[in-house]
Design a protein around this motif. Sequence first.
Motif, mmCIF file in Angstrom:
data_model
loop_
_atom_site.group_PDB
_atom_site.id
_atom_site.type_symbol
_atom_site.label_atom_id
_atom_site.label_comp_id
_atom_site.label_asym_id
_atom_site.label_seq_id
_atom_site.Cartn_x
_atom_site.Cartn_y
_atom_site.Cartn_z
ATOM 1 N N UNK A 270 -5.677 -1.229 3.531
ATOM 2 C CA UNK A 270 -5.934 0.211 3.505
ATOM 3 C C UNK A 270 -6.684 0.701 4.740
ATOM 4 N N UNK A 271 -7.350 -0.186 5.449
ATOM 5 C CA UNK A 271 -8.058 0.234 6.660
ATOM 6 C C UNK A 271 -7.081 0.594 7.776
ATOM 7 N N UNK A 272 -5.842 0.091 7.706
ATOM 8 C CA UNK A 272 -4.841 0.381 8.737
ATOM 9 C C UNK A 272 -4.047 1.652 8.446
ATOM 10 N N UNK A 274 -1.445 2.164 6.701
ATOM 11 C CA UNK A 274 0.017 2.036 6.699
ATOM 12 C C UNK A 274 0.432 1.210 5.481
ATOM 13 N N UNK A 275 0.581 1.795 4.332
ATOM 14 C CA UNK A 275 0.434 3.216 4.026
ATOM 15 C C UNK A 275 -1.042 3.600 3.788
ATOM 16 N N UNK A 276 -1.297 4.878 3.883
ATOM 17 C CA UNK A 276 -2.620 5.415 3.563
ATOM 18 C C UNK A 276 -2.712 5.578 2.054
ATOM 19 N N UNK A 277 -3.863 5.266 1.481
ATOM 20 C CA UNK A 277 -4.084 5.461 0.043
ATOM 21 C C UNK A 277 -4.996 6.674 -0.144
ATOM 22 N N UNK A 278 -4.529 7.631 -0.935
ATOM 23 C CA UNK A 278 -5.326 8.800 -1.300
ATOM 24 C C UNK A 278 -5.410 8.848 -2.821
ATOM 25 N N UNK A 279 -6.624 8.759 -3.347
ATOM 26 C CA UNK A 279 -6.822 8.768 -4.795
ATOM 27 C C UNK A 279 -7.602 9.999 -5.218
ATOM 28 N N UNK A 280 -7.324 10.459 -6.424
ATOM 29 C CA UNK A 280 -8.152 11.516 -7.012
ATOM 30 C C UNK A 280 -8.802 11.012 -8.305
ATOM 31 N N UNK A 281 -8.822 9.698 -8.473
ATOM 32 C CA UNK A 281 -9.359 9.148 -9.727
ATOM 33 C C UNK A 281 -10.389 8.039 -9.541
ATOM 34 N N UNK A 282 -10.597 7.566 -8.329
ATOM 35 C CA UNK A 282 -11.538 6.451 -8.120
ATOM 36 C C UNK A 282 -12.830 6.967 -7.511
ATOM 37 N N UNK A 283 -13.885 6.934 -8.301
ATOM 38 C CA UNK A 283 -15.216 7.291 -7.831
ATOM 39 C C UNK A 283 -16.017 6.004 -7.606
#
Length: 417
Positions: A270-272, A274-283
């Motif tokens: 995820x640091x690269x 590729x792909x980018x991870x976008x979450x709206x549930x992980x706090x």
Amino acid sequence: MNIAYFSPQYRCKVHRKLKLFAAASLMMAMQSAMAAAPATSAVDTTGLAVTDNSVKVGILHSSTGTMAISETGSIQAEKLAIDQINAQGGVLGRKIDYVQEDGASDWPTFAEKARKLLVSDKVAAIFGGWTSASRKAMLPVLEQYNGMLYYPTFYEGLEQSPNVIYTGQEATQQIISGIDWVVKNKHAKSFYLIGSDYIWPRTANKIARHHIEKLGLQVVGEDYYPLGNTQFNSVINKIKLKKPDVIYAIVVGGSNVSFYKQLKAAGIDMTKEKPLVLTISVTEDEIRGIGGENIVGAYASMKYFQSMNNPANQAFVAAFKKRWGNDMVIGDVTQAAYLGPWLWKAAVEKAGSFDIDKVRAASPGIELKDAPEGYVRIHENHHLWSKTVIGRARSDGQYDVIYQTPELIEPNPFPKD
């Protein structure tokens, strides 16, 4: 006088006297507040659990089951707020007592416990829920018995109840705003949507898909898995084949632990991006279970992160850790849960009554100028004006705040987009 020049024995006596004086002063202040409290007959005309000295509220979250990983922080935050309010003299001169019930990650149980709190315990307010399924289960009970719920979770919107104050974000403040950020700043063109299989993720992704396609962009896949699911290898293989720019993740509860560990094991760094991870549930609460090393580099669209640098948040974090332990973390929903008792207190005092109808009428316009997330205000639609904040996960389990909207976003639970 500088007591440092005196003997240790003398200094100890002075410190003891100062502590006794401080305790006596606090007791006198609280007794004065109680003495000045309005008569119970004036502040409770509907048979709520209010006495001359106390008022009863309910705390209703999952302390067991798959959602406990997410909801424990809300319980802790609400108890902290209640403790702090009581230390200041309570509400209308009355100490807050709470009855805690366990929704047990089971939606019918939430309805059952809400009914018990309203009918048997006669609570003046309920602070509770996490999933939209739990809120939807409680809603008919709240409306039947005219209870007031302070609901802390970011959610899909498409709802506005006179019996709920929504202290988390709705879709325009989190989903649409977050997608706009990733498209503008990361030039994302394709998305893979994945979520847990219940109301919020499915509805949230319906809103996300509509917005993505309206922007002329592409959704290359969409999958859902039951709450508590631990096997994500098949969908991860599909994601790798589709090669989306963004994995848009709305996996909730304990399933997050397996999902992010398996993403990493499958070679998705995820640091690269590729792909980018976008979450709206992980706090930060979920990252405690996931492990920071398994999610480092992922982005989250929220309205609060523990790392936010302002005096009110620093004081909140310090108080939370003092109350619950230095190793505890604070996520978006935990902070929103903390707002609930304070917003209720302000509405009760504005109304001069615990009566639900009067508290409801007094709620629009209630503001907290020094909330941990910053300034918030209750809209007429019972949601909060708030900002969107984008964070990037660090290996230590915290998020770096990398963006926030310059202005508060007006809540709109029924967006046309």
